[in-house]
Write an enzyme that holds these catalytic residues in place. Structure first.
Site, PDB file in Angstrom:
ATOM      1  N   CYS A 104      32.627  43.570  49.999  1.00 25.81           N
ATOM      2  CA  CYS A 104      32.235  43.976  51.346  1.00 25.81           C
ATOM      3  C   CYS A 104      32.471  42.862  52.361  1.00 25.81           C
ATOM      4  O   CYS A 104      32.200  43.038  53.550  1.00 25.81           O
ATOM      5  CB  CYS A 104      30.789  44.440  51.367  1.00 25.81           C
ATOM      6  SG  CYS A 104      29.682  43.520  50.311  1.00 25.81           S
TER       7      CYS A 104
ATOM      8  N   CYS B 292      23.193  43.672  47.444  1.00 23.08           N
ATOM      9  CA  CYS B 292      22.764  42.736  48.486  1.00 23.08           C
ATOM     10  C   CYS B 292      21.615  41.867  47.983  1.00 23.08           C
ATOM     11  O   CYS B 292      21.547  40.672  48.281  1.00 23.08           O
ATOM     12  CB  CYS B 292      22.303  43.481  49.741  1.00 23.08           C
ATOM     13  SG  CYS B 292      23.601  44.471  50.488  1.00 23.08           S
TER      14      CYS B 292
END
Lengths: 176, 133
Positions: free
Chosen positions: B37, B107
């Site tokens: 990402c 994350c």
């Protein structure tokens, strides 16, 4: 590795794009629906399925990056999964610095613009360099397949993805 | 996909954003990234050498809201903990606290990695100093 099988290819990372296209056209003709118009429904369905697989195979294998990703996935690597963190620390530093500069520009500090232009050129060069590395590693793997080479390829792919994301962001801001 | 209130809160009011001198022997720096990402996360801790307690923590994250919230929360949790306690922080605790959906679990993993990287950096620096003492 169905994509290789449907094209009648051995498990090689280096593929010649002209030959690949010829194989694709040849197989496409063999699997063309017209040839199966009067076949058993099950045979016709199977040909259709194979034909759709063939299209996916060609699309994936003609691009060296998606080809390598496909190859690695089928060798048990978690390519494209979120969580692969195989990136050299120096690159992380550069990515971080570039993001800082991007943020300054976003907040209206125009003095970051020249730095970004320099960074863009630098990252474009890094991208070209990683493409060369891939070419060399493909050749090394095909000459003598080894897990270590595949791991190196994964490292290059990760780096490349990072660089691509950054270039997209930087180009977006510089063109504004 | 909707972010939880806690994620939005950390995203809008991130705690402890900033940086410390990475050459300070009592500062440990962790820099981690997720190529998929494009996220990059820097997390730093400042440790009181006498007590081994983390007296300050700072972060700077370029990434999605969940990545920012995960690292912001991590710095809140780090302060006041000993280095050993900090090492015990698990990404699943971050997931639970922020109610992260499965697609954003990575994350929290990144934040846990950043904590561990910062601690390891601190320890690496601290060892030669202790040998000299």
């Amino acid at each position: 590795m169905d994509f290789y099988r449907v094209l009648g290819l051995g498990p090689k990372l280096q593929l010649n794009s002209v030959e690949l296209q010829q194989l694709f056209y040849g197989r496409s003709r063999e699997l063309h629906p017209d040839r199966f118009a009067r076949a058993e429904p099950s045979v016709r369905a199977a040909a259709l399925e194979e034909s759709s697989l063939l299209n996916d195979a060609y699309r994936t294998l003609k691009d060296p990056v998606s080809r390598a990703e496909y190859f690695l996935k089928h060798r048990g690597f978690d390519i494209g999964e979120q969580g692969t963190k195989d990136v050299p620390p120096e690159l992380l530093e550069e990515v971080f610095e570039l993001n800082m500069a991007l943020e300054e520009l976003k907040s209206g500090d125009e003095s970051a613009r020249p730095q970004l232009a320099t960074a863009r050129d630098h990252f474009a060069a890094l991208l070209a360099q990683s493409d060369d590395e891939l070419t060399n590693l493909f050749a090394a793997h095909d000459a003598s397949p080894a897990e270590a080479v595949l791991r190196q390829i994964r490292g290059v792919l990760n780096r490349r993805r990072y660089i691509l994301n950054l270039l997209r962001d930087v180009n977006g801001y510089l063109s504004n | 996909m909707a972010y939880s209130d806690k994620v939005v809160d950390h995203y809008n009011n991130p705690r402890n954003v900033g940086s410390m001198d990475k050459n300070d022997p009592h500062v440990g720096t962790g820099m981690v990234g997720a190529p998929e990402c494009g996220d990059v996360m820097k997390l730093q801790i400042k440790v009181d050498p006498a007590t081994g307690i983390i007296e300050d923590a700072k972060f700077k994250t370029f990434g999605c809201g969940s990545a920012i919230a995960s690292s912001s929360l991590a710095t809140e949790w780090l302060k006041g903990k000993t280095v050993d306690q900090a090492m015990e922080i698990k990404n699943t605790e971050i997931v639970n606290e922020l109610a992260l959906p499965p697609v954003k679990v990575h994350c929290s993993v990144l934040a846990e990695d950043a904590i561990k990287a910062a601690i390891n950096d601190y320890k690496k620096k601290a060892v030669p100093a202790e040998v000299n003492a």
